[in-house]
Design a protein around this motif. Structure first.
Motif, PDB file in Angstrom:
ATOM      1  N   GLU A  76      40.137  44.754  41.076  1.00  0.00           N
ATOM      2  CA  GLU A  76      41.030  45.133  39.978  1.00  0.00           C
ATOM      3  C   GLU A  76      41.169  43.961  38.991  1.00  0.00           C
ATOM      4  N   TYR A  77      41.348  42.786  39.559  1.00  0.00           N
ATOM      5  CA  TYR A  77      41.474  41.576  38.739  1.00  0.00           C
ATOM      6  C   TYR A  77      40.213  41.355  37.910  1.00  0.00           C
ATOM      7  N   GLN A  78      39.074  41.437  38.597  1.00  0.00           N
ATOM      8  CA  GLN A  78      37.809  41.179  37.926  1.00  0.00           C
ATOM      9  C   GLN A  78      37.555  42.228  36.837  1.00  0.00           C
ATOM     10  N   ALA A  79      37.913  43.478  37.119  1.00  0.00           N
ATOM     11  CA  ALA A  79      37.706  44.547  36.132  1.00  0.00           C
ATOM     12  C   ALA A  79      38.611  44.325  34.917  1.00  0.00           C
ATOM     13  N   MET A  80      39.857  43.962  35.174  1.00  0.00           N
ATOM     14  CA  MET A  80      40.794  43.707  34.081  1.00  0.00           C
ATOM     15  C   MET A  80      40.280  42.568  33.201  1.00  0.00           C
ATOM     16  N   GLY A  97      48.094  38.404  31.145  1.00  0.00           N
ATOM     17  CA  GLY A  97      49.000  39.469  31.536  1.00  0.00           C
ATOM     18  C   GLY A  97      49.007  39.787  33.031  1.00  0.00           C
ATOM     19  N   TRP A  98      48.228  39.050  33.787  1.00  0.00           N
ATOM     20  CA  TRP A  98      48.138  39.302  35.238  1.00  0.00           C
ATOM     21  C   TRP A  98      49.392  38.823  35.943  1.00  0.00           C
ATOM     22  N   GLN A  99      49.983  39.717  36.710  1.00  0.00           N
ATOM     23  CA  GLN A  99      51.123  39.333  37.544  1.00  0.00           C
ATOM     24  C   GLN A  99      50.553  39.018  38.922  1.00  0.00           C
ATOM     25  N   VAL A 100      50.612  37.756  39.316  1.00  0.00           N
ATOM     26  CA  VAL A 100      49.957  37.322  40.564  1.00  0.00           C
ATOM     27  C   VAL A 100      50.545  38.071  41.774  1.00  0.00           C
ATOM     28  N   PRO A 101      49.740  38.887  42.440  1.00  0.00           N
ATOM     29  CA  PRO A 101      50.264  39.620  43.592  1.00  0.00           C
ATOM     30  C   PRO A 101      50.491  38.697  44.790  1.00  0.00           C
ATOM     31  N   VAL A 102      51.520  38.999  45.544  1.00  0.00           N
ATOM     32  CA  VAL A 102      51.773  38.293  46.804  1.00  0.00           C
ATOM     33  C   VAL A 102      51.763  39.350  47.900  1.00  0.00           C
ATOM     34  N   GLU A 103      50.848  39.212  48.850  1.00  0.00           N
ATOM     35  CA  GLU A 103      50.694  40.234  49.883  1.00  0.00           C
ATOM     36  C   GLU A 103      50.669  39.620  51.266  1.00  0.00           C
ATOM     37  N   LYS A 160      38.280  42.482  29.228  1.00  0.00           N
ATOM     38  CA  LYS A 160      38.754  41.709  28.074  1.00  0.00           C
ATOM     39  C   LYS A 160      37.794  40.579  27.697  1.00  0.00           C
ATOM     40  N   GLY A 161      36.678  40.520  28.384  1.00  0.00           N
ATOM     41  CA  GLY A 161      35.710  39.449  28.113  1.00  0.00           C
ATOM     42  C   GLY A 161      36.143  38.100  28.664  1.00  0.00           C
ATOM     43  N   LEU A 162      37.150  38.116  29.537  1.00  0.00           N
ATOM     44  CA  LEU A 162      37.714  36.840  29.997  1.00  0.00           C
ATOM     45  C   LEU A 162      36.885  36.180  31.098  1.00  0.00           C
ATOM     46  N   VAL A 163      36.149  36.980  31.855  1.00  0.00           N
ATOM     47  CA  VAL A 163      35.317  36.384  32.909  1.00  0.00           C
ATOM     48  C   VAL A 163      34.229  35.534  32.253  1.00  0.00           C
ATOM     49  N   ALA A 164      33.557  36.139  31.286  1.00  0.00           N
ATOM     50  CA  ALA A 164      32.483  35.411  30.593  1.00  0.00           C
ATOM     51  C   ALA A 164      33.044  34.189  29.882  1.00  0.00           C
ATOM     52  N   ARG A 165      34.213  34.353  29.273  1.00  0.00           N
ATOM     53  CA  ARG A 165      34.778  33.220  28.530  1.00  0.00           C
ATOM     54  C   ARG A 165      35.138  32.071  29.473  1.00  0.00           C
ATOM     55  N   LYS A 166      35.738  32.423  30.615  1.00  0.00           N
ATOM     56  CA  LYS A 166      36.104  31.381  31.582  1.00  0.00           C
ATOM     57  C   LYS A 166      34.852  30.671  32.108  1.00  0.00           C
TER      58      LYS A 166
END
Ligand code: GDP
Length: 326
Positions: free
Chosen positions: A254-258, A229-235, A262-268
């Motif tokens: 923010e990305y890391q917290a999101m 669901g992450w919308q890749v920011p362009v800055e 969801k447990g996605l950091v550990a899964r990745k």
């Protein structure tokens, strides 16, 4: 080095001793066969204490401002109480003999701070070798207490993919586009990015940079939606004046917290570890296969036959694998 030396070294690394850390990495990077067993033992001791950092990949073409950005970001993070390790994945250093972090003038202030640890890419390695050693070095710096790991790579094809496969988040630095061709779109690099930063948004380039940001935002809307669901920011940012460093890091957090939520950091990371294991197996098997006398005796002949289309690559591969298994 004996087993007990390796254990002592591990203990010093875990105690945060920088000289021990440097020695540990030298051992990890060593290509001497007799160093392999102690290096493995060392890593076994360190691994249970690794993994407590945020791992950020940073890529972009030479001159885009990677080291200027890392200097600015690294100093900011240290001021905030972090310990920052900077590692490089630079397959070109094997060719040029230099290294993207080897140049002493780069990250001048950061490199002098005790809370920073900067390690250039191991020289004389192929991309596969660099990747393996950088992954292991990452575990070592984490075990030594560094809680932010920045992995820098020059944008030269495969290295971006490699770095995105060993980090939690991948930052792509781009230049304000001169032409209408958006950099990195064709090569699929943009698709690896979790955050796109158009650098040098200052002076004459401030307006072209904003235009580039608009172009990339538009382009990103046509990309497939991400499962997380992450919308890749362009800055836009200027690494030189560093004014946006804080905002950039906020996005990373923010990305890391999101993802963490969801447990996605550990899964990745778990997936990355499994992929790493299999890539080690692939490399190791091929090495052993080539070293087998029966295979070595037959390889040149079969390669020639494949070159001349006398037999198919599959048949030749099968025969060599049979010889290896026997
Ligand atoms: P790298 O090769 O990607 O590490 O790029 P460097 O950080 O070495 O920067 C290359 C050149 O661009 C240097 O002369 C920097 O001073 C300059 N540079 C880096 N960031 C900026 C920026 O935000 N604005 C401007 N104007 N110049 C920058």
């Amino acid at each position: 080095m004996t087993d007990s030396d390796a254990q002592l070294l591990a203990k010093d690394v875990l105690g945060g001793d920088r000289r021990a850390l440097a020695r540990a990495i030298t051992l990890i990077e060593s290509r001497r066969p007799q160093d392999r067993a102690p290096a493995r033992l060392l890593l076994e001791e360190l691994v249970p204490h690794a993994g407590k950092s945020i791992r950020v990949g940073i890529s972009g073409v030479p001159g885009v401002g990677k080291s200027t950005f890392i200097e600015s970001l690294g100093n900011y993070l240290i001021d905030e109480g972090h310990k920052v390790a900077v590692l490089a994945v630079d397959p070109t250093s094997a060719v040029s003999g230099g290294s993207i972090l080897g140049d002493k003038t780069r990250m001048e202030y950061l490199s002098r701070r005790t809370e920073a640890f900067i390690r250039p890419s191991p020289a004389g390695e192929t991309l596969g070798g660099v990747a393996r050693r950088t992954r292991e070095t990452m575990l070592a710096v984490e075990a030594a207490g560094f809680d932010v790991v920045l992995v820098e790579t020059v944008g030269v094809g495969q290295s971006e993919t490699t770095v995105s496969r060993m980090t939690d988040m991948f930052l792509l630095l781009l230049l304000p586009a001169g032409g209408d061709e958006l950099q990195g779109i064709k090569r699929g690099i943009v698709e690896l990015a979790d955050l796109i930063l158009v650098n040098k948004a200052d002076g004459n380039l401030a307006i072209p940079a904003e235009q580039s940001v608009a172009d990339y935002r538009k382009a990103m809307m046509f990309m497939a939606h991400r499962a997380d669901g992450w919308q890749v920011p362009v800055e836009a940012m200027s690494a030189l004046n560093g004014e946006r460093t804080v905002e950039v890091w906020k996005i990373v957090e923010e990305y890391q917290a999101m993802r963490g939520g969801k447990g996605l950091v550990a899964r990745k990371r778990a997936e990355q570890a499994i992929n790493w294991m299999w890539s080690e197996i692939r490399n190791g098997l091929v090495e052993r296969l080539r070293a087998t006398p029966d295979v070595a005796a037959r390889v040149a002949e079969l390669e020639q036959a494949v070159r001349e289309s006398k037999i198919s690559p599959t048949t030749a591969a099968d025969e060599l694998m049979e010889l290896f298994i026997k």
